[in-house]
Each structure stands twice: as structure tokens, then as C-alpha cells.
Design a protein around this motif. Structure first.
Motif, PDB file in Angstrom:
ATOM      1  N   ASP A  68      -7.267   4.828   1.490  1.00  0.00           N
ATOM      2  CA  ASP A  68      -7.523   6.142   0.903  1.00  0.00           C
ATOM      3  C   ASP A  68      -8.193   7.018   1.939  1.00  0.00           C
TER       4      ASP A  68
ATOM      5  N   VAL B  62      -0.350   7.147   3.005  1.00  0.00           N
ATOM      6  CA  VAL B  62      -1.584   7.411   2.264  1.00  0.00           C
ATOM      7  C   VAL B  62      -2.048   8.839   2.513  1.00  0.00           C
TER       8      VAL B  62
ATOM      9  N   ALA C  59      -2.723  11.643  -0.381  1.00  0.00           N
ATOM     10  CA  ALA C  59      -4.026  12.280  -0.517  1.00  0.00           C
ATOM     11  C   ALA C  59      -3.931  13.805  -0.484  1.00  0.00           C
TER      12      ALA C  59
END
Length: 343
Positions: free
Chosen positions: A119, A140, A144
Motif C-alpha cells: 500500500d 499498487v 492508490a
């Protein structure tokens, strides 16, 4: 110095790190799996990608370990050629060799952090400076900054590929299009054979086992061309890479405040045009040259302008080629039209 954090130490991430101005940028690469691929495969380097490798200064080394493409026949499932065009200016190179040479071109002052990034926190080192998503189709960084609508899309197809330690069999090179299945045989470096296959499968989507996919491939292609059966008989699970095929959605922009995407993270496409690695290299070198010569905001806008439309067209073309090559109900009509076009 301006901070740039690259998530992903594959082709796009290493090429970008190798191209950035070491005196202007403080660069960190986060690599989930450092080192070379455990299963060897081959990549087609089209002229644009070779131009990017030349900018990075490693094209002579790539040529030294690569294999030049010659004729690349398009065949029916039985092996009869519809057309046999001469393929010029395309170089086949092992993914392991490409990763090795790109890694050697990365300056020593680039920091490398090992481990998976799950993350992107709002604060801390990853939030400082420019964040580059070079972390593949399941990025990722894309998740995000672009949200859940930007998640990767699963296709109904599985792909498997590998390299055999023998030269391509005489009059066997090319792509074999059957009913809902595709098989390719091309030269690889050091006189070896690179092969690949795709067909519809419900396996996975994660953790697809090479042994099971290879067994299903042997069943699917059992009535096909002798050259295809011969390749599959020699292939082993240990030397075969098997994966479900995923694609990235059309994002509308590869740039968000504080973040930019390159390679499959930006435009992951089906492999039927053989352009994924090529466009990742062009992305990385284009972005590096712009960042080296312009303010960051201006560089990102120009990168988006140069790369968004081109890769969108390639994604559409690759998807169309997938539907054509893996046609099922329309396969008889496709074959008749190709025979007619060949005449």
C-alpha cells in the motif's frame, strides 16, 4: 536533489532508473523479487524499443545476446502457412538477459529496497517527491491514486511460454491459429527455441500451476501440427511459465498529482502484438528524458501527451488481434478469409 521513488524493479523500473540524471534526482527502486527470472522467456524488441536501449547505452550488448527474427509464418492449426512475411528489424532477447543488462546500467547511487509494497501511505518516504508505478498490471500505485475502478481486468485466457535448448525445427517457425487456441514458435538466443501458447481456461486466476496448464495444452493441441506437439512433448513444468492474462483499464491519464505510471501499470495489454516490453522501455526512456530536461510538472504533462494515445491504440489493436487469433465460433470463417487473402 529531487526524490523519485520507483515501485517495481522490472523492465520499466530499471530502464527509468538507468535513464534519470544521477546529479539531479535521488532515486530509490522498490523491488519485490530482486534478481533474474527463474523461468526463462523471450521478448521481441521492435525498432522503437531498440532505440530506447540505444539511449541507455546497452543496445550493442543486447544485440550480442539476442536472436534476429527472419520469416514468421502465419499458419492454420495443421501447420499450413497462410502467409510468410519477412520480419525485419526485430530482435529476440531473453528476459533474463534484458533484466541483467538494464540492472547493470542503473547508477550505483540508486538505492534498492527489497520487498513487496502492499500500500501507499499518505505520509513517509513513499509520499515524498514523485512516485512512479512500474509495478505491473496489478499496480499498487495505480490502485492508490486511480481508485478501485482502475483494478486490473481478467481475460478468459491463460498463457504459457518457455525456451527449449534446441534450434527451431525446419519450416516450423510462426504462429499456429486454431479454434480458440494459438501457438507460437520463434528463434531464441544461442540457437534455441522460444514457444508460447494461449487458450481459454478457467484455471486460477492466481497461482496457476505450470504442470496442470502444460497438461491441458497437450490435450488442446493433440490434433494439431506435428511441430507444435513436438515442442509440447519437450517442454517441462520447470521450464514453463504459466499465467492467466490480465489487462489494465483505459485510465484516461497516466499522471496524478505526485504519481505517474509506466509499462504494464499504465497500459497492460494482451500479448498478441508482442509490444508490452517494448512500450515499457519507450515509456521509461521518454519519461527519463523529459524529467532530465524539464520541470517535473511540465515533463509529466508532456509524457502523458506523447504516450497516452499511442499506447491506447496499441491496446485496442492487441485486443482485436486476440479476438481474431483465438476465435472459436468464427474460426471457420476466419480461416477461409485468411486463405482467400493469401491467394
Amino acid at each position: 536533489m529531487e526524490a523519485i521513488t520507483i515501485i517495481g524493479g522490472g523492465i520499466a523500473g530499471l530502464a527509468l532508473a538507468a535513464g534519470l540524471d544521477r546529479d539531479r534526482f535521488d532515486v530509490t527502486i522498490h523491488e519485490q523479487r530482486p534478481g533474474l527470472p527463474t523461468v526463462e522467456t523471450s521478448l521481441a524488441m521492435w525498432p522503437e524499443a531498440q532505440g530506447s536501449l540505444a539511449v541507455l547505452g546497452i543496445l550493442p550488448e543486447i544485440r550480442a545476446v539476442g536472436a534476429t527474427f527472419g520469416g514468421m509464418a502465419l499458419r492454420d492449426a495443421a501447420g499450413d502457412a497462410w502467409v510468410s512475411p519477412e520480419v525485419r528489424g526485430v530482435l529476440g532477447v531473453s528476459r533474463a538477459d534484458l533484466i541483467r543488462l538494464l540492472g547493470a546500467a542503473v547508477p550505483r547511487n540508486v538505492r534498492r529496497a527489497e520487498g513487496k509494497v502492499d500500500d501507499i501511505p499518505a505520509t513517509g518516504p513513499l509520499a515524498a517527491g514523485l512516485l512512479v508505478g512500474a509495478d505491473g498490471v496489478h499496480s499498487v500505485v495505480r490502485r492508490a491514486f486511480w481508485g478501485p475502478k482502475a483494478n486490473a481486468r481478467l481475460t478468459p485466457y491463460v498463457a504459457l511460454r518457455g525456451i527449449l535448448p534446441v534450434p527451431v525445427e525446419a519450416n516450423a517457425g510462426g504462429e499456429y491459429w486454431g479454434r480458440g487456441q494459438l501457438f507460437g514458435i520463434t528463434p531464441a538466443s544461442s540457437g534455441r527455441t522460444y514457444w508460447y501458447a494461449s487458450f481459454r481456461s478457467e484455471l486460477g486466476p492466481a497461482g496457476v500451476g505450470a504442470a496442470e496448464v502444460l497438461a491441458r495444452a497437450r490435450e488442446r493441441f493433440d490434433a494439431g501440427a506435428p511441430a507444435v506437439r513436438n515442442v509440447l512433448e519437450q517442454a517441462t513444468p520447470e521450464s514453463t511459465l504459466a499465467q492467466r492474462i490480465w489487462t489494465a483499464p483505459d485510465l484516461g491519464s497516466f499522471v496524478r498529482p505526485g504519481a505517474v505510471l509506466v509499462g504494464d501499470a499504465a497500459h497492460g495489454m494482451t500479448p498478441n502484438l508482442g509490444r508490452g516490453a517494448c512500450e515499457a522501455l519507450v515509456d521509461a526512456v521518454t519519461l527519463a528524458e523529459l524529467l532530465n530536461t524539464r520541470p517535473v510538472g511540465e515533463a509529466l504533462r508532456e509524457y502523458n501527451r506523447q504516450r497516452l494515445l499511442r499506447t491506447r491504440l496499441l491496446r485496442v489493436a492487441s485486443s482485436a488481434m486476440t479476438r481474431l487469433a483465438l476465435a472459436e465460433r468464427a474460426q471457420p470463417l476466419r480461416d477461409r478469409l485468411l486463405r482467400l487473402a493469401a491467394r
